[in-house]
Design an enzyme around this catalytic site. Structure first.
Site, PDB file in Angstrom:
ATOM      1  CG  ASP A 474      45.747  38.666  41.633  1.00 52.19           C
ATOM      2  OD1 ASP A 474      45.934  37.807  40.195  1.00 52.19           O
ATOM      3  OD2 ASP A 474      44.809  37.827  41.562  1.00 52.19           O
ATOM      4  CG  ASP A 544      43.045  32.487  38.569  1.00 57.00           C
ATOM      5  OD1 ASP A 544      43.571  32.469  39.315  1.00 57.00           O
ATOM      6  OD2 ASP A 544      42.176  33.281  38.248  1.00 57.00           O
TER       7      ASP A 544
HETATM    8  C1  GLA Z   1      42.764  36.143  40.139  1.00 55.17           C
HETATM    9  C2  GLA Z   1      43.794  35.475  41.542  1.00 55.17           C
HETATM   10  C3  GLA Z   1      42.886  34.922  42.259  1.00 55.17           C
HETATM   11  C4  GLA Z   1      41.950  35.308  42.972  1.00 55.17           C
HETATM   12  C5  GLA Z   1      41.650  36.384  42.156  1.00 55.17           C
HETATM   13  C6  GLA Z   1      40.826  37.762  43.305  1.00 55.17           C
HETATM   14  O1  GLA Z   1      42.122  35.972  39.621  1.00 55.17           O
HETATM   15  O2  GLA Z   1      44.042  34.429  40.329  1.00 55.17           O
HETATM   16  O3  GLA Z   1      43.491  33.526  42.433  1.00 55.17           O
HETATM   17  O4  GLA Z   1      42.787  35.965  43.646  1.00 55.17           O
HETATM   18  O5  GLA Z   1      42.149  37.197  41.570  1.00 55.17           O
HETATM   19  O6  GLA Z   1      39.697  38.662  42.579  1.00 55.17           O
END
Ligand code: GLA
Length: 735
Positions: A474, A544
């Site tokens: 990420d 997301d």
């Molecule tokens: C980002 C990712 C999510 C999740 C969060 C965790 O927003 O896109 O899928 O993994 O971080 O903090």
């Protein structure tokens, strides 16, 4: 006229394909031609010793010959000849007003760079052309390769300093693609923001310049480094000529689409020139990112299919036979930061019981990470949540027959972390200035050798000590205050380049040492998706936003540039607001089955009936996934038009299976769904229709010809709101 000596290059054939790329150089060495798939690309050395585009488009006959080009003629005293020529690659100098491919400042203040052809070389399956400044020892090598399956041209450039002193590169592109002369071009591109990525936008290309870019330090979602250009009226999803391309770079980038004063369109792609500077020492070579360009005369859909093919067959790890995406379960939306051994084990059991093949533990497992304000950077297992380390959970997941995946965000640090307390100088910063936080975190300066070593070191340790099959990598913010105070001021701006190089370097080293490891590129959603990271990432997280209706729009835009086989799509509880209309499980699954299926819902809340339904739909998905992930995608009804409906079709590579998803977002009462005329079928073959979810209208034949499904079409029986249907058509083998 110059005769052409063909050099036919055939790479080892790994798929069924028998295609090859034909590369030729004219006998005077001044005309270069590439033919592959349905495309020809021709350029040459003009009378000014500049490299000039001659032809790019539908494949021509081998007998078609081209003379060396003539540079553009100047027009009055205001448009010097250099501005009238369609350059493959041009330095800033000699009176250029157009976007340059390279701009250099020399230590004596001289900023004039005029490149001329020196030599060319055909080697294995690539062409190299060397240019040099008219007086200084600056050598520029243009690299060209053509993908044999798609005819997509890959270009990148090396800039070499042999001047005896350092100079500063202030702008560096891979090269320029020039379009045939026409005043009616239209640009399609992708733009968005967090949780609203991948909107398809379009704009007329008229006098001036449209710049698609990121100044964010990484790819970003404001624009994606992809373009598609067609003519105003003649093109649609399946018809018309389209020039398209994408940049393989995960840092600040720019693609400029410029119509010059003579209505010629130039598309230049490379590093973003804004705030950029790279001091190249004598004896060193600077390599630009690659810029890909393709041509289709099957509309925007045809362009997308070529991009998908390129990615799957020649870019992603394992190409041309990357592994199919396993059905994944991820706990993030179920547990957020509240992960622990017992809770994750319980979820893993449930996930396995419905058919998940990979279990991923998301954020919250390390350091003092109970929310997003602390712990990033401290990559040790949290002893309260996992008193026995990760091993018991990993063993459990493996014993359930699933792979184990783990979330990491290696390039970031919370100021509230042991790492930051020990190394406050490791982040991007300008001394004495505020360090602007995003999601309570700062960006580690990966350009620094010590930061690179730290990141690689902790990841190596994690992978050596645990049987991890998959990393969700990420990257949850973009840059601010991009200073690098540890290096001399004149080197600070190279952070934009060195950071990304080190990012790729770490990914490459991890993959080399752990060949079975798979990686997902995630950046708070789809903010780091590009052909650069896809050389190291098996899959990407597009957004997301997992609302199944919003996802139809997001997925539609995503597939303009990137394959559905790389696009993770989770079924979650998102959008099911108490007291408001709920999306059925069927609708949510059908939305997510259009990419690489995952489940991110809280399975603890599923009823036995919902678990059974999920299990059935996952089994259905496994029967169609190869077609969805590898097949040819046709966007039959695009939700970008009215947001009422969406329909996609996938034809398997062997043509034996066709999958159709029909989604009704909102429908007027008594209004029937539009007839779906399918594409890509064999007119004379017979196909057997099965509705694996929902129904076709009564009277739909069970078996009909390809001609029937393509010209009469399929009528899904869909009425109401948030309804979906899924169909397969299997080719009936002749008896
Ligand atoms: C980002 C990712 C999510 C999740 C969060 C965790 O927003 O896109 O899928 O993994 O971080 O903090």
């Amino acid at each position: 006229m110059a005769a052409l000596f063909p050099l036919v290059l055939t790479r080892p054939v790994a798929s069924q394909s028998t295609q090859s790329v034909r590369m030729t150089v004219s006998d005077d060495g001044h005309v270069f031609r590439m033919d592959g798939a349905d495309v020809s690309y021709v350029f040459g050395v003009n009378n000014q010793q500049q490299l000039q585009t001659i032809y790019w488009g539908r494949r021509l006959a081998p007998e078609d010959h081209f003379p060396a080009p003539q540079s553009g003629r100047g027009y009055a005293s205001f448009d010097l000849p250099i501005n009238v020529t369609q350059h493959e690659f041009v330095g800033w100098g000699g009176g250029l007003y157009l976007e340059p491919d390279v701009k250099i400042t020399f230590p004596d203040g001289n900023r004039d760079l005029v490149l001329q052809f020196v030599s060319s070389k055909l080697e294995s399956d690539a062409l190299r052309v060397v240019m040099k400044d008219i007086s200084r020892e600056v050598y520029v090598t243009l690299h060209y390769a053509m993908d044999r399956e798609t005819g997509i041209v890959r270009r990148w450039t090396d800039i070499e300093n042999r001047t005896g002193a350092p100079f500063t590169i202030e702008q560096a592109a891979a090269g320029t693609f020039n379009l045939p002369r026409s005043a009616d071009y239209h640009l399609h591109f992708l733009s968005g923001r967090w949780a609203g990525e991948w909107n398809v936008r379009d704009e007329a290309i008229r006098g001036g310049k449209i710049v698609l870019e990121s100044r964010r330090g990484s790819t970003g979602s404001q624009n994606n480094p992809f373009f598609a250009i067609d003519r105003d009226v003649s093109t649609n999803q399946e018809q018309g000529e389209v020039y398209f391309g994408a940049l393989a770079w995960s840092g600040s980038w720019q693609i400029s689409v410029e119509q010059d004063a003579f209505q010629q369109v130039h598309v230049t792609g490379g590093l973003n020139a804004f705030d950029f500077g790279y001091r190249l020492k004598s004896g060193e070579t600077f390599e630009t990112p690659a810029f890909y360009g393709g041509f289709s005369d099957h509309g925007l859909g045809g362009a997308s299919r070529l991009m998908h093919r390129l990615e799957i067959d020649s870019i992603v790890p394992g190409a041309p036979h990357p592994r199919l995406r396993p059905v994944l379960y991820n706990s993030w939306e179920a547990t957020e930061f509240n992960v622990d051994e017992a809770g994750q084990m319980a979820l893993a059991e449930k996930a396995a019981s419905i058919g998940a093949e990979r279990f991923v533990m998301d954020d919250g497992w390390f350091g003092k990470r109970n929310n997003d304000s602390a712990g990033l950077g401290d990559w040790y297992v949290n002893p309260q949540k996992f008193p026995h380390g990760l091993k018991p959970l990993i063993d459990k997941v493996h014993s359930l027959g699933m792979q184990f995946g783990l979330w990491v965000e290696p390039e970031m640090v919370n100021p509230d972390s042991d790492l930051y307390r020990a190394h406050p100088d490791w982040v991007l910063n300008f001394p004495g200035r505020p360090r602007t936080e995003g999601r309570n975190q700062l960006v580690l300066n990966l350009a620094r050798p010590d930061v690179r070593a730290y990141v690689l070191g902790f990841l190596e340790k994690l992978l050596d000590e645990n049987q991890i099959d998959f990393l969700k990598w990420d990257y949850n913010r973009n840059w601010s205050e991009p200073g690098w105070p540890a290096v001399p001021p004149e080197d600070e701006k190279s952070v934009y380049y060195d950071y990304v190089r080190n990012f790729y370097g770490i990914l490459a080293e991890l993959r080399a040492k752990h060949p079975q490891l798979e990686i997902e590129s995630c950046s708070g959603g789809g903010s780091r998706v590009d052909l650069g990271v896809l050389r190291y990432a098996d899959q990407v997280w597009p957004s997301d936003n997992t609302n199944p209706v919003d996802r139809l729009l997001i997925q539609n835009g995503f597939t303009y540039a990137y394959s559905p086989g790389l696009m993770m799509a989770w079924v979650t509880d998102s959008g099911n607001v108490p007291g408001q209309a709920a999306y059925s499980l069927s609708f949510r699954f059908l939305s997510s089955m259009q990419g690489a299926l995952g489940v991110g819902a809280d399975l603890n809340k599923y009823t036995p009936a919902e678990m059974a339904e999920a299990k059935r739909l996952i089994a259905d998905y496994k029967a169609i996934r190869e077609t969805v992930q590898r097949g040819a995608l046709y966007r039959i009804l695009s939700p970008e038009n009215d947001r009422e409906r969406s329909a996609t079709e996938y034809v398997s590579r062997d043509g034996k299976q066709v999958v159709v998803f029909a989604m009704l977002i909102t429908g007027m009462e008594h209004y029937a769904y539009p007839t779906l005329k399918l594409h890509g079928l064999d007119e004379d073959a017979m196909y057997k229709l099965t509705a694996f979810e929902g129904n076709a209208e009564r009277g739909t034949p069970a078996v009909a010809s390809g001609a029937y499904w393509m010209h009469r079409g399929l009528d899904p029986a869909l009425y109401g709101n948030f309804q979906g249907a899924g169909f397969t058509l299997e080719k009936v083998e002749a008896q």
